[in-house]
Write a protein that holds these residues in place. Structure first.
Motif, PDB file in Angstrom:
ATOM      1  N   PHE A 335      74.906 130.868 -31.538  1.00 45.29           N
ATOM      2  CA  PHE A 335      75.807 129.799 -31.955  1.00 45.29           C
ATOM      3  C   PHE A 335      76.927 130.421 -32.791  1.00 45.29           C
ATOM      4  O   PHE A 335      76.655 131.203 -33.700  1.00 45.29           O
ATOM      5  CB  PHE A 335      75.068 128.760 -32.798  1.00 45.29           C
ATOM      6  N   LYS A 336      78.148 130.057 -32.478  1.00 44.62           N
ATOM      7  CA  LYS A 336      79.295 130.554 -33.230  1.00 44.62           C
ATOM      8  C   LYS A 336      80.025 129.377 -33.861  1.00 44.62           C
ATOM      9  O   LYS A 336      80.405 128.429 -33.168  1.00 44.62           O
ATOM     10  CB  LYS A 336      80.245 131.337 -32.317  1.00 44.62           C
ATOM     11  N   LYS A 345      76.179 130.533 -26.595  1.00 42.96           N
ATOM     12  CA  LYS A 345      76.093 131.561 -25.562  1.00 42.96           C
ATOM     13  C   LYS A 345      74.621 131.932 -25.362  1.00 42.96           C
ATOM     14  O   LYS A 345      73.918 132.246 -26.324  1.00 42.96           O
ATOM     15  CB  LYS A 345      76.880 132.808 -25.972  1.00 42.96           C
ATOM     16  N   THR A 346      74.153 131.908 -24.114  1.00 35.29           N
ATOM     17  CA  THR A 346      72.771 132.274 -23.822  1.00 35.29           C
ATOM     18  C   THR A 346      72.653 133.788 -23.730  1.00 35.29           C
ATOM     19  O   THR A 346      73.381 134.435 -22.986  1.00 35.29           O
ATOM     20  CB  THR A 346      72.297 131.635 -22.503  1.00 35.29           C
ATOM     21  N   ILE A 347      71.719 134.365 -24.493  1.00 37.73           N
ATOM     22  CA  ILE A 347      71.479 135.806 -24.488  1.00 37.73           C
ATOM     23  C   ILE A 347      70.304 136.136 -23.575  1.00 37.73           C
ATOM     24  O   ILE A 347      70.376 137.039 -22.745  1.00 37.73           O
ATOM     25  CB  ILE A 347      71.222 136.313 -25.913  1.00 37.73           C
ATOM     26  N   GLN A 367      72.427 147.244 -35.560  1.00 35.00           N
ATOM     27  CA  GLN A 367      72.694 146.029 -34.785  1.00 35.00           C
ATOM     28  C   GLN A 367      71.594 145.774 -33.753  1.00 35.00           C
ATOM     29  O   GLN A 367      71.844 145.376 -32.620  1.00 35.00           O
ATOM     30  CB  GLN A 367      74.070 146.099 -34.106  1.00 35.00           C
ATOM     31  N   LEU A 368      70.370 146.007 -34.200  1.00 37.52           N
ATOM     32  CA  LEU A 368      69.206 145.775 -33.357  1.00 37.52           C
ATOM     33  C   LEU A 368      68.535 144.474 -33.771  1.00 37.52           C
ATOM     34  O   LEU A 368      68.279 144.241 -34.954  1.00 37.52           O
ATOM     35  CB  LEU A 368      68.214 146.935 -33.487  1.00 37.52           C
ATOM     36  N   GLY A 386      79.270 140.522 -30.385  1.00 37.85           N
ATOM     37  CA  GLY A 386      78.956 139.345 -29.594  1.00 37.85           C
ATOM     38  C   GLY A 386      78.497 139.629 -28.186  1.00 37.85           C
ATOM     39  O   GLY A 386      78.127 138.701 -27.457  1.00 37.85           O
ATOM     40  N   ASP A 387      78.522 140.899 -27.776  1.00 36.22           N
ATOM     41  CA  ASP A 387      77.943 141.283 -26.488  1.00 36.22           C
ATOM     42  C   ASP A 387      76.544 141.834 -26.753  1.00 36.22           C
ATOM     43  O   ASP A 387      76.329 142.593 -27.695  1.00 36.22           O
ATOM     44  CB  ASP A 387      78.806 142.342 -25.794  1.00 36.22           C
TER      45      ASP A 387
END
Length: 426
Positions: A335-336, A345-347, A367-368, A386-387
């Motif tokens: 969620f942003k 965005k679905t991860i 960033q894990l 965001g990726d």
């Protein structure tokens, strides 16, 4: 995938393995640790066929225009004196080889490596007679605390090896969650049904712990989070309450600062502060996600209320404006928050039901992200703000999975039923 793509994938994996071993050697040199016999590379003693093929990729490279041959060889002939130098030369040659064979620029190759790096190195499975409710590492990752029924077990942690130091007793019934301080060897614990206690435990001298504060929260605790200064403890409970408790270490007092009772109608599964600690997000069995504003006096005000079609079992802020949730029958979603709207965005997408065990773990430096959903734990790497790339999926026998990621991001402990799993991460 054609032969050329498979060959390219193997070369890149081989390069990642060499980079990882170089990093490992540098860490050993920096810490002045004892250098082990380097006549062979234990890193390459892999158990599955794909990893053995990757090993052959390293051992079979030659000139920049050489190709992978199906030969049975290994890289055990590196001498002790030139071990580190040969590794660096291997890395250099592999970089050049991949660039020339596949026409990849150096910057693009670096991005590919970053996005495809695997973090799973080794797994150790250990039987554990007692089933615990929560786990937490201390500030320097030398201790692991586990909630076992109404007791807290403190264990020395050393590269996956656990040895019991002491057992803390003070709760009257089961403990639901524990938090190790990031500043001192102190532990906060919360009691569940028929307990309701918030306890603060402090190590007075080495291996000698004392229950310094005990407070009745008046409700079964389901989740907790400390602010960065560790002066506030945010608590969610079985009745849907969200509480902020103020901590006075000198006076040994924990006192209620704010309590919100009427927003969530069911159990609160997760609480998380944003980076600047100006906002809080909570999720509940009532399928609501609440974004709270924290005013200057430290009180909570509802900023946004989101109604989802299924409940959210866990939630975690990544920075000031983005949080991720694990949603039952949906998966992992980002969620942003902007001034005008909230985008999703679905991860990872799944259709499975979920339960609230195992809060989302996020290591900011690497960033894990470590996220449990149903019977799986996903290791997800974030890049380019965001990726996301799911670099590993760990599958288990049942839905009840608990775990903790170390503060340095190098160790992951998971418990599923009566088994401990240890993963070393790089």
């Amino acid at each position: 995938m054609n032969t050329k793509d498979i060959e390219k994938k193997n070369y890149i994996k081989a390069l990642i393995q060499v980079k990882r071993e170089i990093k490992k050697q540098k860490q050993q040199q920096d810490s002045k640790s004892e250098v082990k016999d380097s006549s062979s590379l234990s890193l390459y003693d892999f158990k599955n066929q794909q990893q053995l093929e990757d090993q052959q990729s390293i051992s079979n490279f030659g000139q920049p225009n050489s190709k992978v041959q199906q030969q049975n060889s290994n890289i055990t002939s590196i001498s002790n004196d030139n071990f580190f130098e040969n590794l660096e030369q291997t890395q250099h040659n592999l970089y050049q080889l991949i660039q020339q064979l596949y026409q990849i620029k150096a910057d693009d190759l670096d991005k590919i490596i970053k996005n495809k790096e695997e973090v799973y190195i080794c797994e150790i499975k250990k039987e554990q007679q007692e089933i615990c409710q929560d786990l937490s590492f201390n500030k320097d990752d030398t201790l692991l605390a586990t909630a076992n029924g109404k007791n807290i077990k403190i264990q020395q942690f050393n590269e996956g090896n656990l040895s019991q130091i002491t057992i803390l007793q003070g709760h009257v019934k089961n403990i639901s969650c524990i938090l190790f301080s990031k500043k001192t060897n102190s532990i906060f614990s919360g009691g569940y049904i028929d307990d309701h206690l918030i306890c603060l435990w402090e190590e007075k001298i080495q291996n000698n712990w004392e229950l310094t504060v005990q407070k009745d929260s008046r409700s079964p605790i389901t989740c907790m989070e400390l602010n960065q200064q560790e002066t506030k403890l945010i608590v969610g409970n079985q009745y849907g309450f969200v509480q902020i408790w103020e901590i006075d270490y000198k006076k040994k007092i924990i006192s209620i600062h704010d309590e919100q009772r009427k927003i969530h109608k069911k159990v609160v599964y997760g609480v998380s502060l944003n980076k600047s600690e100006t906002q809080l997000v909570t999720c509940s069995g009532d399928s609501k996600i609440i974004v709270w504003k924290i005013c200057e006096q430290g009180m909570l005000e509802v900023l946004r209320e989101l109604i989802e079609d299924t409940f959210v079992s866990r939630i975690r802020f990544l920075d000031n404006h983005r949080f991720v949730v694990s949603q039952s029958q949906r998966g992992l979603i980002e969620f942003k928050i902007s001034s005008l709207e909230i985008t999703k965005k679905t991860i990872v997408q799944t259709d499975y039901e979920d339960c609230h065990y195992f809060p989302i773990q996020y290591h900011k430096d690497s960033q894990l992200m470590v996220v449990k959903h149903y019977r799986s734990v996903y290791l997800i790497k974030e890049f380019n703000h965001g990726d996301y790339n799911c670099i590993k999926k760990l599958n288990f026998d049942s839905n009840k999975i608990l775990g903790a990621l170390s503060n340095n991001g190098k160790h992951l402990i998971i418990q599923n039923e009566n088994k401990f799993y240890y993963y070393q991460l790089f």
